[in-house]
Design an enzyme around this catalytic site. Structure first.
Site, PDB file in Angstrom:
ATOM      1  N   GLY A  43       2.482  -3.506  -2.461  1.00  0.00           N
ATOM      2  CA  GLY A  43       1.803  -4.460  -1.645  1.00  0.00           C
ATOM      3  C   GLY A  43       0.529  -4.894  -2.213  1.00  0.00           C
ATOM      4  O   GLY A  43      -0.035  -4.287  -3.108  1.00  0.00           O
ATOM      5  N   HIS A  67      -7.045  -2.945   3.923  1.00  0.00           N
ATOM      6  CA  HIS A  67      -7.760  -3.599   2.642  1.00  0.00           C
ATOM      7  C   HIS A  67      -8.570  -4.848   3.402  1.00  0.00           C
ATOM      8  O   HIS A  67      -9.595  -5.136   2.992  1.00  0.00           O
ATOM      9  CB  HIS A  67      -7.118  -4.059   1.621  1.00  0.00           C
ATOM     10  N   CYS A  94      -3.340   2.989  -5.297  1.00  0.00           N
ATOM     11  CA  CYS A  94      -3.741   1.536  -4.956  1.00  0.00           C
ATOM     12  C   CYS A  94      -4.026   0.752  -6.061  1.00  0.00           C
ATOM     13  O   CYS A  94      -4.715   1.417  -7.057  1.00  0.00           O
ATOM     14  CB  CYS A  94      -5.026   1.606  -4.088  1.00  0.00           C
ATOM     15  N   LEU A  95      -3.642  -0.296  -6.168  1.00  0.00           N
ATOM     16  CA  LEU A  95      -3.793  -1.140  -7.745  1.00  0.00           C
ATOM     17  C   LEU A  95      -5.209  -1.173  -8.089  1.00  0.00           C
ATOM     18  O   LEU A  95      -5.599  -1.245  -9.136  1.00  0.00           O
ATOM     19  CB  LEU A  95      -3.306  -2.440  -7.658  1.00  0.00           C
ATOM     20  N   GLN A 117      -8.229  -7.990  -2.912  1.00  0.00           N
ATOM     21  CA  GLN A 117      -7.819  -7.226  -4.091  1.00  0.00           C
ATOM     22  C   GLN A 117      -7.782  -8.443  -5.335  1.00  0.00           C
ATOM     23  O   GLN A 117      -7.587  -8.010  -6.565  1.00  0.00           O
ATOM     24  CB  GLN A 117      -6.634  -6.408  -4.211  1.00  0.00           C
ATOM     25  N   HIS A 177      -1.745   0.355   4.891  1.00  0.00           N
ATOM     26  CA  HIS A 177      -2.562   0.310   3.762  1.00  0.00           C
ATOM     27  C   HIS A 177      -3.301  -0.764   3.480  1.00  0.00           C
ATOM     28  O   HIS A 177      -4.369  -1.233   3.095  1.00  0.00           O
ATOM     29  CB  HIS A 177      -1.825   0.873   2.644  1.00  0.00           C
ATOM     30  N   GLU A 178      -2.157  -1.887   3.563  1.00  0.00           N
ATOM     31  CA  GLU A 178      -2.599  -3.331   3.138  1.00  0.00           C
ATOM     32  C   GLU A 178      -3.671  -3.873   4.152  1.00  0.00           C
ATOM     33  O   GLU A 178      -4.534  -4.457   4.023  1.00  0.00           O
ATOM     34  CB  GLU A 178      -1.432  -4.110   3.028  1.00  0.00           C
TER      35      GLU A 178
HETATM   36 NI    NI Z   1      -4.201  -0.545  -2.038  1.00  0.00          NI
END
Ligand code: NI
Length: 191
Positions: free
Chosen positions: A45, A150, A104-105, A50, A146-147
């Site tokens: 995701g 963000h 998380c990236l 991000q 989760h997304e």
């Molecule tokens: Ni994340």
């Protein structure tokens, strides 16, 4: 186009993102780039903040998680769980919260168990501007939650206990100051 990933510590990750106008060619192109960036960094995701854009857009592709599914049915859903969510609103979250180790990236190499409710009802727009209402459960729901966090300026770290967060403080300050190695390109302190 592959964007660099905005690292933890960047103000843009803490901001509540803005709605976008659809349909728009710009958004179609942006979503394509978001998918490309997500695949290049091997995520399931990725949300617009991000890559430094404070817009209410995120993309998901849960197929790499199909082997972690709780049931054959969920595995099937995950295999084709590829979508872009524009201007999403989670209308309902229900069920008994369950724990799953998230990463998380924007926060490389840190994985912690996060509690979330298992079922959600979400409304979102397609790139064509159409409104869709859908229910998701299990891992697909978790990826969305989760997304969605963000675009609300929330990171999974914010859902850990204060003790857990304190234990991670050193590693987090390394990430925000650029002392991190990831297999993808990152940018730091993005406003
Ligand atoms: Ni994340």
């Amino acid at each position: 186009m592959v964007y660099p990933i905005v690292a933890f510590g960047s103000p843009v990750l803490k901001r509540v993102a803005q709605d976008v106008e659809v349909p728009s060619d710009e958004t179609v192109q942006f979503i394509e780039d978001l998918f490309e960036t997500m695949y290049a960094s091997k995520g399931v995701g990725l949300a617009a903040p991000q890559v430094g854009l404070s817009s209410r857009i995120f993309v998901v592709d849960g197929s790499p998680f199909s082997e972690d599914a709780a049931s054959p049915e969920e595995a099937e859903v995950l295999k084709t769980f590829k979508r872009a969510f524009i201007n999403p609103v989670i209308l309902e979250e229900s069920g008994e919260a369950w724990g799953f180790e998230e990463g998380c990236l924007s926060i490389p190499d840190i994985h912690e168990t996060v509690q979330r409710k298992p079922s959600i009802l979400i409304e979102y727009q397609t790139p064509e501007g159409e409104f869709i209402e859908e229910t998701f459960t299990g891992l697909p729901a978790r990826i969305i939650q989760h997304e969605y966090d963000h675009i609300e300026g929330i990171l999974f770290l914010d859902r850990l206990t204060p003790l857990k967060r304190r234990m991670l403080r050193g590693r987090l300050s390394d990430i925000s100051s650029g002392k991190v190695s990831a297999s993808y390109r990152m940018v730091f302190n993005v406003k």
